[in-house]
Scaffold this active site. Structure first.
Site, PDB file in Angstrom:
ATOM      1  N   VAL A  94       0.828  -1.202   0.000  1.00  0.00           N
ATOM      2  CA  VAL A  94       0.000   0.000   0.000  1.00  0.00           C
ATOM      3  C   VAL A  94       0.864   1.254   0.000  1.00  0.00           C
ATOM      4  CG1 VAL A  94      -1.728   1.295   1.308  1.00  0.00           C
ATOM      5  CG2 VAL A  94      -1.934  -1.183   1.089  1.00  0.00           C
TER       6      VAL A  94
ATOM      7  N   ASP B 219      -6.311  21.672 -42.157  1.00  0.00           N
ATOM      8  CA  ASP B 219      -7.093  22.014 -43.331  1.00  0.00           C
ATOM      9  C   ASP B 219      -6.826  23.481 -43.661  1.00  0.00           C
ATOM     10  OD1 ASP B 219      -8.925  21.670 -45.361  1.00  0.00           O
ATOM     11  OD2 ASP B 219     -10.635  22.214 -44.114  1.00  0.00           O
TER      12      ASP B 219
END
Length: 938
Positions: A311, A358
């Site tokens: 942990v 584009d």
């Protein structure tokens, strides 16, 4: 696009087509009369019964929305990352150990519940952040008009667009959106706007005449397509494809079939999770075996001890911290007009190495604008961009007649802004004509007053045979014809030219001068029109008379201009080491000219590849082209070409962002690492395919987002160093205790969870909110192969973690030693042991407060940055210290965590360890600054 009929979409129960089922190519090659037979229709349209039968067989004229993963899958995805799985496993095993214990230890149950609660909390945070960022409506249908005018049983009727079927006869007029793919059988001066489908900004002329067999579908002048619109004229067409069978639908299908790829951040986090989880499990197993073999502790106690190791190593707060930190960046980007639909895309943009952009609507405004006027051998520049009539014309008095004649020879209208409907200046009609009207307004020409003084009494519409348009006007001096059109066509009809205010004969030298001027303007990628007039003797001249014996007034040159802020944005991206490739459906000359204007191309020999050339290239040849040219322009490309270009860059290891606004951009946007769509002018298909939407359609927002994306990655590195450095301080006392056979854990798993939740998430979030470092846009993109746990990151957290570990180990064992008892005398209830455990927890929290200050910069002193410049960080650190104080002093929490109250001297000692950490890293930073190469002195 292929001319073959598209395949039937999955899920549609469509019967086998009849033998006469026609492809778009064969439909376009037939005469209008043959089209009705081929589609089993007639000029009266379908009968209601036939239409209903076809609708039942073929399905409605709509596109099925792409299936989204169910919400439950998105929820479960939050619990399938390795960190969550490791902790879930630990929770299950801990609960099992509680069940087999006799007597049962409630501490094991509390630990199992606490671990499970941490996992659920992290998952909930991650899910809600992702869900709120990705939730978008299925807006695709907004592109398709809701109604259509069709002939049914010989009568015109308005029907829902979804009800139109193959063989339906539908009518079109100016302003209509087109709801399906149709073959024109009648057309009267029809022009359509195909920009959303093809990327070309200029309206295209359409005719009902048959085209040669073999003509590509998108090049067939007698076809109209779903998702486009009518600019002017009227027409009648027969539907030959609906729904998913349309060109629009095929592109949509391409978009839905592209699988989403994991972002660089996701791949990095997944790799890091595997590494950390493997180390955590391996160390826990080693400690379990070592403790079971060297001490008298039972297997359950040894497991709980080893669980603390695991942990302590698993950064359970990291997934939630990442999600919330990315969400903060999403909100920051939204403030800069960039909407992010997927959290991980924030960092992806920051690591972008190539932008495939584009042209129309992205780099340009998709608004034709007159930029140069030519008259009397002189050029007159025109300023201003778009349809807003703001700007200036050089020497406007010299071009008044040219612009007035050109504006009166137009059918388009300039519409003023409509605040009620959030509409800006716009053109109704042909955009080329709109550009002339706007230029006239800039020169002070009152077109409305001119039309009142010289009303139109006739016209000869434009057609593609003669490439001219002529209008007739009644003036006080008699009838006059105004003619505009192709310079080559019009020049041959002129006998005189207006030169410095007078009409003079047009000599051969004069013709050569006009031709040269037109060629020069065309070479600058401008669209050029010539304007002329003729005074006539009567009000009803024939076309031949009205269009010959003309006086040339001048030339009008226009273009779809770059956005004003694009040049600076492109320069910023180039400075940041990002390659920009233009990928457009427009012509190569125009594309290259725009690329040079905005700075995408600066060298003399860029790579310019047409769609036709790309079609003939193999994958190896395309890769070679991209490798050999750093500056690329792809022109006249189709949707599948754009997608292939993006994939080719990705094959070279590049992180690709693709921008676009049209339907034709959607597959490339989906293929790219991050698709960037235009939010204002972009189609819904493009916005659906993209993960980032520019709310202002500004390319400059991309540069701002890149800066934010880079800062996100830098901040992620900061809180990873912060988190992992204290993980070392958590694991060190546990490993040391195991090595010297101390029977108890110096830090319980429950304490580790409280540290991670109380002292990890808030400070890490505050670090994630740090503003971009200066110079972040002057550095090249980080290497694609760079990992989150890179060498510099690991060395940094090992350095800081080692100092923290030394402090907390000293604090724990110093307090244990103060009892002057042997290890065997210590039990969990021993007050000295409880104080020592509290010292360990408090020492980690205090040192992390100072650690959070020093990790804000790799090399800058905290005095330079400023201690109080990130107040959220100070408040987060104060919260962590307050939480551990509560755990230390409140009796209920003392019982849960097994802690005890600390003295003032304890806190002073722990604070001194934190100050030592800060001073040590200040010394390291000073060494780094000293070793950095200094710039040369001029």
């Amino acid at each position: 696009m292929t001319t073959d009929a598209p395949a039937t979409p999955a899920g549609l129960d469509v019967p086998d087509p009849p033998a006469h089922h026609e492809t778009a190519g064969s439909i376009s090659a037939r005469s209008p009369a043959e089209v009705f037979d081929a589609l089993e229709s007639s000029s009266r349209g379908l009968t209601a019964t036939s239409a209903a039968s076809r609708l039942a067989a073929l399905g409605p004229n709509e596109l099925r929305a792409a299936k989204r993963p169910p919400v439950i899958r998105k929820v479960l995805a939050q619990f399938t990352n390795l960190f969550a799985l490791v902790l879930l496993g630990a929770s299950v095993i801990t609960f099992a150990s509680y069940l087999i214990q006799s007597p049962r230890d409630t501490g094991s149950l509390e630990l199992a519940v606490a671990i499970l609660a941490v996992v659920v909390l992290n998952g909930a945070i991650g899910f809600f952040q992702e869900y709120s960022a990705e939730k978008t409506s299925e807006a695709l249908q907004a592109l398709v008009p809701h109604t259509a005018r069709v002939r049914r049983d010989g009568a015109l009727a308005d029907i829902p667009a979804r009800g139109i079927v193959r063989g339906d006869v539908f009518v079109l007029e100016a302003g209509d959106d087109i709801c399906c793919d149709g073959r024109l059988v009648e057309a009267h001066d029809l022009t359509v706007d195909d920009v959303a489908l093809t990327g070309e900004s200029a309206p295209v002329h359409r005719t009902a005449a048959a085209v040669p067999a073999g003509t590509a579908t998108m090049d067939a002048a007698n076809l109209v397509f779903m998702g486009t619109s009518v600019v002017e004229g009227t027409a009648t067409a027969v539907a030959f494809a609906t729904g998913a069978d349309t060109q629009f639908g095929q592109i949509y299908q391409m978009t839905t079939q592209v699988t989403e790829v994991a972002s660089p951040l996701q791949r990095n986090v997944n790799r890091m999770a595997r590494q950390v989880s493997a180390v955590a499990v391996a160390l826990a197993a080693l400690v379990f075996g070592l403790r079971a073999a060297t001490t008298s502790a039972g297997l359950v106690d040894s497991f709980v001890f080893a669980l603390g190791v695991m942990v302590a190593l698993v950064p359970e707060g990291l997934p939630a911290t990442l999600s919330v930190s990315l969400a903060i960046a999403v909100r920051r980007m939204a403030a800069r007009h960039a909407l992010i639909k997927r959290l991980a895309a924030v960092e992806t943009l920051g690591s972008t190495t190539v932008i495939c952009t584009d042209k129309t609507g992205t780099l340009t405004k998709a608004e034709m604008t007159v930029t140069v006027l030519w008259e009397s051998g002189r050029r007159h520049p025109v300023s201003g961009v778009g349809y807003q009539p703001e700007g200036a014309v050089s020497e406007p008095d010299q071009v008044t007649e040219l612009l007035q004649a050109g504006a009166q020879c137009c059918d388009a209208r300039l519409l003023a802004p409509d605040p009620t409907h959030h509409l800006d200046w716009r053109i109704l009609g042909d955009t080329t004509e709109g550009a002339i009207i706007v230029a006239a307004a800039k020169a002070g020409v009152d077109t409305a007053a001119a039309n009142t003084a010289a009303p139109r009494i006739g016209e000869f519409p434009f057609d593609h045979e003669r490439k001219l348009m002529t209008t007739l006007h009644r003036t006080p001096a008699g009838c006059v014809s105004y003619v505009k059109g192709s310079p080559q066509e019009l020049l041959g009809r002129c006998d005189t030219i207006s030169w410095a205010g007078s009409d003079v004969p047009l000599t051969e030298d004069g013709r050569r001068q006009v031709t040269g001027a037109g060629d020069q303007l065309a070479g600058e990628a401008l669209r050029v029109l010539a304007v002329a007039r003729r005074h006539l003797d009567n009000d009803h001249p024939g076309q031949d008379l009205a269009e010959h014996g003309l006086t040339l007034l001048g030339l009008v040159a226009m273009m779809d201009p770059p956005r004003p802020d694009v040049i600076d944005a492109v320069a910023a991206c180039r400075k940041a080491g990002i390659r920009i490739a233009m990928v457009t459906g427009d012509y190569g000359v125009t594309a290259e000219a725009i690329a040079r204007r905005v700075g995408i191309i600066t060298g003399p020999h860029p790579g310019v590849v047409s769609g036709q050339q790309l079609e003939a290239m193999s994958a190896t040849q395309l890769t070679g082209e991209l490798t050999s040219h750093s500056e690329m322009v792809f022109a006249r490309v189709r949707p599948e070409h754009k997608q292939r270009i993006v994939a080719a860059y990705q094959h070279l290891g590049q992180i690709v962002a693709a921008t676009g606004d049209g339907v034709n951009d959607a597959p490339a946007l989906k293929q790219a690492d991050i698709g960037v769509a235009m939010g204002v002018t972009g189609t819904d298909v493009a916005r659906e395919a993209a993960v980032m939407v520019l709310l202002d359609d500004s390319f400059a927002s991309i540069a701002a987002s890149v800066e934010l994306g880079r800062s996100v990655y830098a901040n992620i590195r900061k809180f990873i160093i912060y988190i992992f450095s204290h993980n070392i301080s958590e694991i060190a006392p546990i490993l040391l205790a195991a090595a010297i056979a101390f029977p108890l854990v110096p830090l319980s798993a429950l304490q580790v969870l409280s540290i991670d939740l109380g002292s990890d998430i808030l400070p890490a979030l505050a670090l994630g909110a740090e503003p971009p470092d200066s110079g972040v846009m002057t550095r090249p993109p980080r290497p694609v192969t760079e990992r989150l746990l890179s060498g510099p990151v690991v060395r940094r957290f090992l350095f800081l973690g080692a100092i923290q570990a030394a402090g907390v180990c000293f604090a724990f064992f110093w307090r244990i030693h103060s009892a002057h008892l042997g290890f065997s005398h210590f039990t969990a209830a021993n007050p000295v042991y409880r104080e020592a455990r509290t010292m360990t927890q408090a020492g980690i929290v205090v040192s992390q407060f100072f650690n959070s200050l020093t990790v804000r910069s790799e090399d800058q002193s905290i005095l330079t940055i400023g201690i109080f410049t990130n107040r959220r960080l100070l408040l987060a650190g104060a919260f962590g210290i307050a939480l551990v104080s509560c755990i230390s002093y409140i009796p209920v929490l003392q019982h849960v965590f097994g802690t005890a109250g600390l003295t003032v001297w304890d806190w002073l000692m722990l604070t001194s360890f934190g100050i030592a950490l800060l001073l040590a890293d200040e010394c390291r930073k000073a060494v780094v600054r000293h070793r950095r190469p200094q710039p040369p002195i001029n």
